[in-house]
Structure formats: structure tokens, C-alpha cells
Write a protein that holds these residues in place. Structure first.
Motif, PDB file in Angstrom:
ATOM      1  N   GLU A 289      12.177  10.264  13.164  1.00 55.91           N
ATOM      2  CA  GLU A 289      11.115  10.441  12.848  1.00 55.91           C
ATOM      3  C   GLU A 289      10.885  11.771  11.918  1.00 55.91           C
ATOM      4  N   ILE A 290      10.086  11.940  10.798  1.00 47.42           N
ATOM      5  CA  ILE A 290      10.303  13.056  10.004  1.00 47.42           C
ATOM      6  C   ILE A 290       8.886  13.786   9.877  1.00 47.42           C
ATOM      7  N   PRO A 291       9.017  15.010   9.474  1.00 48.35           N
ATOM      8  CA  PRO A 291       7.724  15.794   9.392  1.00 48.35           C
ATOM      9  C   PRO A 291       6.485  14.886   8.692  1.00 48.35           C
ATOM     10  N   TYR A 292       5.464  15.475   8.967  1.00 55.99           N
ATOM     11  CA  TYR A 292       4.081  14.866   8.270  1.00 55.99           C
ATOM     12  C   TYR A 292       4.055  15.161   6.867  1.00 55.99           C
ATOM     13  N   VAL A 293       3.407  14.252   6.029  1.00 55.67           N
ATOM     14  CA  VAL A 293       3.459  14.543   4.706  1.00 55.67           C
ATOM     15  C   VAL A 293       4.873  14.864   3.838  1.00 55.67           C
ATOM     16  N   VAL A 294       6.116  14.579   4.685  1.00 53.63           N
ATOM     17  CA  VAL A 294       7.061  14.865   3.776  1.00 53.63           C
ATOM     18  C   VAL A 294       7.709  13.277   3.381  1.00 53.63           C
TER      19      VAL A 294
ATOM     20  N   PHE B 209       0.816  -1.150   0.066  1.00 49.73           N
ATOM     21  CA  PHE B 209       0.000   0.048   0.021  1.00 49.73           C
ATOM     22  C   PHE B 209       0.800   1.126  -0.022  1.00 49.73           C
ATOM     23  N   GLY B 210       2.116   1.214  -0.722  1.00 49.51           N
ATOM     24  CA  GLY B 210       2.971   2.233  -0.642  1.00 49.51           C
ATOM     25  C   GLY B 210       3.704   2.408   0.579  1.00 49.51           C
ATOM     26  N   ASN B 211       4.594   3.516   0.524  1.00 47.71           N
ATOM     27  CA  ASN B 211       5.461   3.616   1.818  1.00 47.71           C
ATOM     28  C   ASN B 211       5.762   5.142   1.793  1.00 47.71           C
ATOM     29  N   ILE B 212       6.502   5.412   3.045  1.00 48.45           N
ATOM     30  CA  ILE B 212       6.773   6.965   3.305  1.00 48.45           C
ATOM     31  C   ILE B 212       7.665   7.633   2.314  1.00 48.45           C
ATOM     32  N   ASP B 213       8.131   6.735   1.402  1.00 54.42           N
ATOM     33  CA  ASP B 213       8.916   7.440   0.360  1.00 54.42           C
ATOM     34  C   ASP B 213       8.246   7.890  -0.700  1.00 54.42           C
ATOM     35  N   GLY B 214       6.966   7.843  -0.725  1.00 57.68           N
ATOM     36  CA  GLY B 214       6.237   8.395  -1.763  1.00 57.68           C
ATOM     37  C   GLY B 214       5.903   7.352  -2.949  1.00 57.68           C
ATOM     38  N   ASP B 215       6.400   5.988  -2.610  1.00 55.04           N
ATOM     39  CA  ASP B 215       6.069   5.107  -3.819  1.00 55.04           C
ATOM     40  C   ASP B 215       4.720   4.607  -3.763  1.00 55.04           C
TER      41      ASP B 215
ATOM     42  N   PHE C  96       1.006  13.909  14.954  1.00 56.29           N
ATOM     43  CA  PHE C  96       1.171  13.320  13.730  1.00 56.29           C
ATOM     44  C   PHE C  96       1.228  11.748  13.682  1.00 56.29           C
ATOM     45  N   PRO C  97       0.907  11.159  12.629  1.00 58.20           N
ATOM     46  CA  PRO C  97       1.207   9.640  12.600  1.00 58.20           C
ATOM     47  C   PRO C  97       2.894   9.457  12.571  1.00 58.20           C
ATOM     48  N   THR C  98       3.340  10.288  11.711  1.00 57.72           N
ATOM     49  CA  THR C  98       5.091  10.033  11.727  1.00 57.72           C
ATOM     50  C   THR C  98       5.877  10.504  12.795  1.00 57.72           C
ATOM     51  N   GLY C  99       5.031  11.187  13.975  1.00 57.64           N
ATOM     52  CA  GLY C  99       5.614  11.785  15.176  1.00 57.64           C
ATOM     53  C   GLY C  99       6.289  13.158  14.897  1.00 57.64           C
ATOM     54  N   GLY C 100       7.616  13.181  15.339  1.00 55.87           N
ATOM     55  CA  GLY C 100       8.144  14.287  15.091  1.00 55.87           C
ATOM     56  C   GLY C 100       8.032  15.334  16.188  1.00 55.87           C
ATOM     57  N   ILE C 101       8.713  16.448  16.118  1.00 62.24           N
ATOM     58  CA  ILE C 101       8.625  17.497  17.343  1.00 62.24           C
ATOM     59  C   ILE C 101       8.108  18.728  16.907  1.00 62.24           C
ATOM     60  N   ILE C 102       6.994  19.217  17.476  1.00 58.00           N
ATOM     61  CA  ILE C 102       6.075  20.488  17.244  1.00 58.00           C
ATOM     62  C   ILE C 102       7.103  21.549  17.707  1.00 58.00           C
ATOM     63  N   VAL C 103       7.470  22.542  16.879  1.00 58.05           N
ATOM     64  CA  VAL C 103       8.282  23.488  17.521  1.00 58.05           C
ATOM     65  C   VAL C 103       7.029  24.717  17.878  1.00 58.05           C
TER      66      VAL C 103
ATOM     67  N   ASN D 206      12.387  -0.400  11.169  1.00 52.57           N
ATOM     68  CA  ASN D 206      12.523   1.016  11.459  1.00 52.57           C
ATOM     69  C   ASN D 206      11.958   1.414  10.127  1.00 52.57           C
ATOM     70  N   ALA D 207      10.891   2.125  10.123  1.00 48.27           N
ATOM     71  CA  ALA D 207      10.050   2.687   9.013  1.00 48.27           C
ATOM     72  C   ALA D 207      10.886   3.859   8.562  1.00 48.27           C
ATOM     73  N   VAL D 208      11.738   4.454   9.385  1.00 46.99           N
ATOM     74  CA  VAL D 208      12.320   5.787   9.110  1.00 46.99           C
ATOM     75  C   VAL D 208      13.613   5.625  10.075  1.00 46.99           C
ATOM     76  N   LYS D 209      14.781   5.608   9.372  1.00 49.00           N
ATOM     77  CA  LYS D 209      16.234   5.690  10.053  1.00 49.00           C
ATOM     78  C   LYS D 209      17.107   6.215   8.941  1.00 49.00           C
TER      79      LYS D 209
END
Length: 665
Positions: free
Chosen positions: A280-285, A127-133, A235-242, A317-320
Motif C-alpha cells: 500500500e502506498i500513500p494517498y494521491v501518490v 478509468f485510469g490507474n494508480i500510476d496516473g495514467d 484513505f482508499p489506498t490504505g497505508g499507515i498514518i504516522v 494486486n493493485a500495488v505490489k
């Protein structure tokens, strides 16, 4: 020939008359008005039928139709998965007369963990991946609803929502799903309509439900009070909100922005080499975009201190992303440069537009929550009315069966003496029955009305002056009664069922007549959803140092700033350089390359401003505490171009340093 010869204009006159007659029946419309009307109709069609979510269930029509179709096909979480192509074909054929690709893209997004905070579809396959495939073709993948998606369709069979006919009028489609949780905030939404757009971030389910419950108990809550429950998106991808200024503005006005920073950590190997690990990276990136951006910056030498960038992501590790640093690199400085130059830090624009009563509206956080509370009141009320109506109908039939059991011999005589079923029914309706037994179990309202009497029952039915008069529904139930129901055990069972139904009826009436009971029902269901599906927050918060004086966080102390010929700078505590006894060798201030040497040694306070003067006649100012430091006394420091924008390529270099404590007269 003679007619035409005598009057050659007859044909022309007739055509003119016909044209005038036709023109008198056709209205005259200006092009400007027609274009305006047609465009508005088209725009509203796109807004309502495609692009914007409904504030009540947070879904666009295509999402709603997909979930309803899966419910209809029993593609529930406890059952087996079904081919995506089957779902897509069914949705297009029954409910959604548009392209199949749009339907499948909707299914794919609802199954992606990185797109939705709580996915509504369980997907089996690619169903695709976080790389945009992209996902695999619909013929290769299978789907079913998740458990939380079933909460969006709970009680849909109890007339809790209105429906409308599909495009061929053969089936009914729900206008909205009777969701038990505020999906618009939990899973967010994005879409572009005609002249407007929406971009709502995802939120934490537990926090959102806590806010709904608080607003249910106190409708006068302020925004600050609501933000104690919902401090910001999750966000589902986590990250830190500044920072939260942009978030508060969005919650107040419906429009703002949220700055998301990647979650990173520093790893140091045995040789002392440091690596920045991005988890973890920003959402929709897209992750691959970040890797490519960093690689290009290093190749173009627009950023210093990075030796390599490696994508170590795998199934565990979905993101590393590993950013390997050079030995002289300062990790904090590299990260700050990456935040400014890449999508390791991104801005998410918030534009909370949704349909309220089929009209687009920009909504504040409180308005979204208020609309959901209002919707849940309506759903619970309609469900209770449905259950009450059903319980009364069954209890009413049981009343008739108990009357029949008390007068069983008379019932048998009437039936056996009748010519046919219709004759028997009419005789049962005409008969007045002994109501002594049934009078002891019937419960009435304060006004003396039987609480189990259904609406719409004909007059003269029920217990009147000690005699019971059967309704048509009761007479038909008696005629369909099986002989096995005539036993004493069956009679007790009917009575027990009747008493249980009376308890349910009283409970339903209490919910409908007591506002506090209604609130309690809504609250209990929300708590149940939270306990079952709630999860810890993934996105954390950090202070926006642009809004805080960083100096308040730094201890004021004396340090030594060193600058080498090749432009490596650092500062260290002055205590590092102690005076030596006679015969001492002294301590090494810094360990540089063979061809490099220290040219400037300045004593300054961490709270001083350091002025940098270049050979091109330019000056730069930086706080001393913003310069790189190191625990290792022999570290050579960091290239000065990482902190001030000097033109190294054209030979610009630092010629002087000047610490300034205060710029006064």
C-alpha cells in the motif's frame, strides 16, 4: 450655405452640447473601484460555482449536476450502464455550461477506487490507474451510479432541498443533494479557488456515522471525545498514518497535516536473501513515481543495500512493489532511508474549507459534523411535511368517497339530473350530506381539528353539526369515480386505506412535534446506511517515534559492536561470544569478504551513545540501539554510510569508536 456662412460655429456648438448631454447621463467610475468590484465578483463566482464543496453534501456544483443528471436519466445501480459521452453531453447541455473535459474528469474521479473512499460512480472500461495514467475517451466508457450514490439522492423528489433554474431557465437544479451520510468527510474534496483552497482527506463511513450519532445525542462533545469515534483519516489506498498531532490540529483548527507511510513487509527466500514488499502506498501518490525515485537513488548511489526494484502489480494486486536487497543489507535501515528520500512516506496537507450558506469558511471537525446534523434535521423535517401533506390530501379524498358511498343513491340522482359535469359538481358542493357514518372514523386533535384536513381547504368543508360538506377536490373525485368502486369490497378497501393514512398522519405529526422522534428518525437512517455500506478501516496508525523516546522500548543490555576495514558495522548480544574451553577453535565473529577484516571491537550498552571519529576530523553520534543488528552471528553488517553522513567518495573513513554512557562534566 447662408446659415453656415453667417455662423460657422453652429455645427461645433451642437456637437459639444450633445457630448455634454451624454456625459451627464453616464456615471463616472474610478478604475480602481471597478477593478476591485469585478475581481471580487469573479472570485466569488469561482468559489461558489466551481472550486469549493458545500458542507452539507460535500459536492462541488459539477459533481452535483453529474449525479442529478444520472438520477434524471435513470442511470441507477440496478439498471444498465450508459455511455459516458451521453452523460457528459446531457450535463453540459442542461446544467453545466462549461467544457466537456471538466465534466468527464469529474465522472472519472468519482469512479476511481484510489481517489474516493466510497466511489459514487460505477465505471465500465478504462478509468485510469494508480500510476496516473488517464482514462479512455468518454465514447469508450460506460457508467452508472453506485448504491451508496443513490443514498445521496434519496427523497430528492419530496421537496427536501431548494432548487434554482438552469442557465436557460427551462429546468431546475437542486442547490444541494439530500444525502444521508456526511460525504464531505467520507470522500473528502480538493480544489483551488481564488485566494483560497481546500484539501479534505477521506474518512471511514462507519466511524463518521458513529461520530454524527454521538453528536446528535450530545451536541456538547469535545474534540477528544469525537476523536474516539474518528481517530483520523481513512484513505482508499490504505497505508499507515504516522502520529496524530497534525491530525488533531487539523480537526481543531481546520488546518494541519497527516503523514502517511507505505505498508511494507519483509520476505526472505530460501537462500536468505530479503525483499521488501510494498502493498500500500500513500494517498494521491503515483506508484510509478515511487519506483522511479528508488531506481534513480540506486543508480546515483545515494542509497545502499538495494539490488533491484520490480513493479509486480497486476489485476489481483493493485500495488505490489518488490525492493530486492543485497545480502548484507539491513531492511529497517533501507526502509528508513527510503521513507526520507522517496514518496514511500508522504505528507498530506489538510485544509478543511467548505461553503456554509454560500460563504467559504475554514471548519473544524465538530463544525462539519454539526452542519451535517443541522442539514439532516432540515431534510427529514421537509420530507415529513411533504409526506404529511400528501397523506392528508389522499385521506381527504377518501373521506369524500366514503360519504358518497353512504349516500350513493342521492349522488346518482344528482349526477343523472345534471345538465353537464360542471352543473353536477356545483350541486354536489351545495348539498349537505348525512355525516353519521363518517363521524365514526374521523380522528381529531386535542383542539378538535380533523387531523386529515389538508391546509388551504376552503372554509365550511368537512363534518359540521352532523352534516358533511364536500370540498371541490372531493366533488371532482366523486365525479371521476368508476362504477366498480361502488361494490362493498371497494368500500371496505377505501376505509382500510383511510385508516392506514390516519396512522401515517399521526406518525408524521409526532415526528414534527416531538424533537426526540425527529432525532430517532435521523439516527435510524444513519444506522441503516452504516450497516449497509460500512467497511473496515484501511489506514492504520503507528506511533511517531520522533515524539516517543525509542529507548523506553529497548531493553538495556551489553552488546559487542564490530566495525570492518571496509566500513561494515553491526552489534550483537555479548552472550553470542562465549569463552571457549582449552583446545576450542573459537566462534567466528563475522563473515566478511576475503579482502575485508574487523578493525574495531567495542563492548557497549544498547543505551550508550557511540561516537564515530573520522580521518577528516569530524565526529558523529548515534545510539547503539539504532545501529544494525542481526540474528545471524556471521552476518557482515551494514555499510556505516547508511547511518552517518561520511564522504566515502573523498576517502573519509571511521578511525575510532568511543561508547559514552553519559555526557557529564
Amino acid at each position: 450655405m447662408s446659415d453656415n456662412t453667417e455662423n460657422p460655429n453652429v455645427t461645433g456648438t451642437t456637437d459639444l452640447t450633445t457630448a455634454q448631454s451624454v456625459s451627464s447621463k453616464v456615471g463616472v467610475v474610478t478604475l480602481e473601484e471597478e477593478l476591485k468590484k469585478s475581481f471580487i465578483d469573479y472570485a466569488m463566482s469561482v468559489i461558489v460555482d466551481r472550486a469549493l464543496p458545500d458542507v452539507r453534501d460535500g459536492l462541488k456544483p459539477v459533481h452535483r449536476r453529474v449525479l442529478f443528471d444520472m438520477y434524471d436519466l435513470n442511470a441507477v445501480n440496478s439498471g444498465p450502464t450508459k455511455k459516458s459521452a451521453r452523460i457528459v453531453g446531457d450535463v453540459v447541455g442542461r446544467f453545466h455550461p462549461h467544457g466537456d473535459s471538466a465534466v468527464y474528469e469529474t465522472i472519472v474521479r468519482m469512479a476511481q477506487w484510489f481517489s474516493m473512499r466510497d466511489p459514487l460512480i460505477f465505471g465500465q472500461g478504462n478509468f485510469g490507474n494508480i500510476d496516473g495514467d488517464g482514462a479512455a475517451a468518454m465514447r469508450y466508457t460506460e457508467v452508472k451510479m453506485t448504491k451508496i450514490a443513490e443514498q445521496m439522492l434519496a427523497d430528492i423528489d419530496k421537496e427536501t432541498v431548494d432548487t434554482y433554474p438552469n442557465y436557460d431557465g427551462q429546468e431546475q437544479i437542486p442547490e444541494v443533494l439530500p444525502t444521508k451520510f456526511p460525504n464531505l468527510l467520507v470522500n473528502g474534496s480538493s480544489g483551488i479557488a481564488v485566494g483560497m483552497a481546500t484539501n479534505i482527506p477521506t474518512h471511514n463511513l462507519s466511524e463518521t456515522i458513529d461520530a454524527v450519532i454521538a453528536l446528535l445525542d450530545n451536541p456538547d462533545l469535545t474534540l477528544d471525545e469525537l476523536m474516539q469515534f474518528i481517530p483520523g483519516p481513512d484513505f482508499p489506498t490504505g497505508g499507515i498514518i504516522v502520529g496524530n498531532d497534525g491530525i488533531k490540529k487539523a480537526y481543531q483548527t481546520g488546518r494541519g497535516r497527516c503523514i502517511i507511510r507505505s505498508r511494507t513487509r519483509i520476505e526472505t527466500d530460501k537462500s536468505g536473501r530479503q525483499t521488501i514488499i510494498v502493498d500500500e502506498i500513500p494517498y494521491v501518490v503515483h506508484k510509478v513515481d515511487i519506483v522511479n525515485q528508488i531506481t534513480n537513488l540506486v543508480k546515483e548511489k545515494r542509497i545502499e543495500g538495494i539490488s533491484d526494484v520490480i513493479d509486480l502489480s497486476d489485476k489481483d494486486n493493485a500495488v505490489k512493489i518488490a525492493i530486492e536487497l543485497k545480502r548484507d543489507a539491513f531492511p529497517e535501515a533501507v526502509l528508513n532511508n527510503l521513507y526520507q528520500s522517496t514518496q514511500l512516506q508522504a505528507s498530506f496537507p489538510i485544509n478543511m474549507v467548505a461553503l456554509v450558506g454560500n460563504h467559504p469558511k475554514q471548519l473544524s471537525l465538530k463544525e462539519i459534523l454539526t452542519e451535517f446534523v443541522k442539514f439532516r434535521r432540515e431534510v427529514v423535517t421537509r420530507r415529513t411535511v411533504f409526506d404529511l401533506r400528501k397523506a392528508r390530501r389522499i385521506a381527504h379524498v377518501n373521506e369524500g368517497l366514503m360519504v358518497a358511498k353512504a349516500n350513493i343513491q342521492k349522488i346518482i340522482d344528482i349526477i343523472t339530473s345534471s345538465d353537464n359535469t360542471e352543473d353536477a359538481r356545483l350541486k354536489l358542493l351545495a348539498q349537505s350530506w348525512d355525516g353519521q357514518m363518517i363521524s365514526t372514523v374521523i380522528q381529531r386533535t386535542a383542539e378538535g381539528v380533523n387531523i386529515a384536513l389538508p391546509q388551504g381547504v376552503e372554509e365550511g368543508v368537512g363534518l359540521i353539526d352532523g352534516h358533511y360538506h364536500l370540498s371541490d377536490a372531493q366533488a371532482r373525485a366523486i365525479l371521476e369515480l368508476r362504477l366498480s368502486k361502488l361494490t362493498h369490497l371497494a368500500q371496505d378497501e377505501i376505509k382500510d386505506n383511510y385508516n392506514a393514512l390516519l396512522a401515517d398522519i399521526k406518525n408524521f405529526l409526532d415526528i414534527l412535534n416531538n424533537p426526540e422522534r425527529l432525532k430517532s428518525e435521523i439516527r435510524n437512517e444513519l444506522v441503516e446506511v452504516k450497516e449497509k455500506f460500512g467497511s473496515p478501516r484501511r489506514s492504520t496508525f503507528t506511533v511517531d517515534l520522533g515524539k516517543v523516546d525509542k529507548g523506553d522500548l529497548i531493553t538495556r543490555r551489553d552488546v559487542i559492536v564490530t566495525l570492518s576495514e571496509q566500513g561494515y558495522i553491526k552489534y550483537q548480544d555479548i552472550a553470542t561470544y562465549e569463552s571457549q574451553g582449552r583446545g576450542g577453535r573459537g566462534k567466528l565473529a563475522t563473515k566478511l569478504k576475503d579482502e575485508d577484516y574487523v578493525t574495531k571491537v567495542i563492548v557497549a550498552s544498547t543505551h550508550d551513545r557511540m561516537m564515530f571519529f573520522t580521518n577528516k576530523g569530524r565526529a558523529f553520534v548515534r545510539m547503539v540501539y539504532d545501529l544494525p543488528t542481526s540474528d545471524s552471528r556471521t552476518a557482515k553488517g551494514t555499510p556505516v554510510q547508511n547511518f552517518i553522513n561520511i564522504d566515502i567518495a573523498n576517502g573519509e573513513r571511521i578511525t575510532a569508536l568511543l561508547p559514552v554512557s553519559d555526557f557529564n562534566g
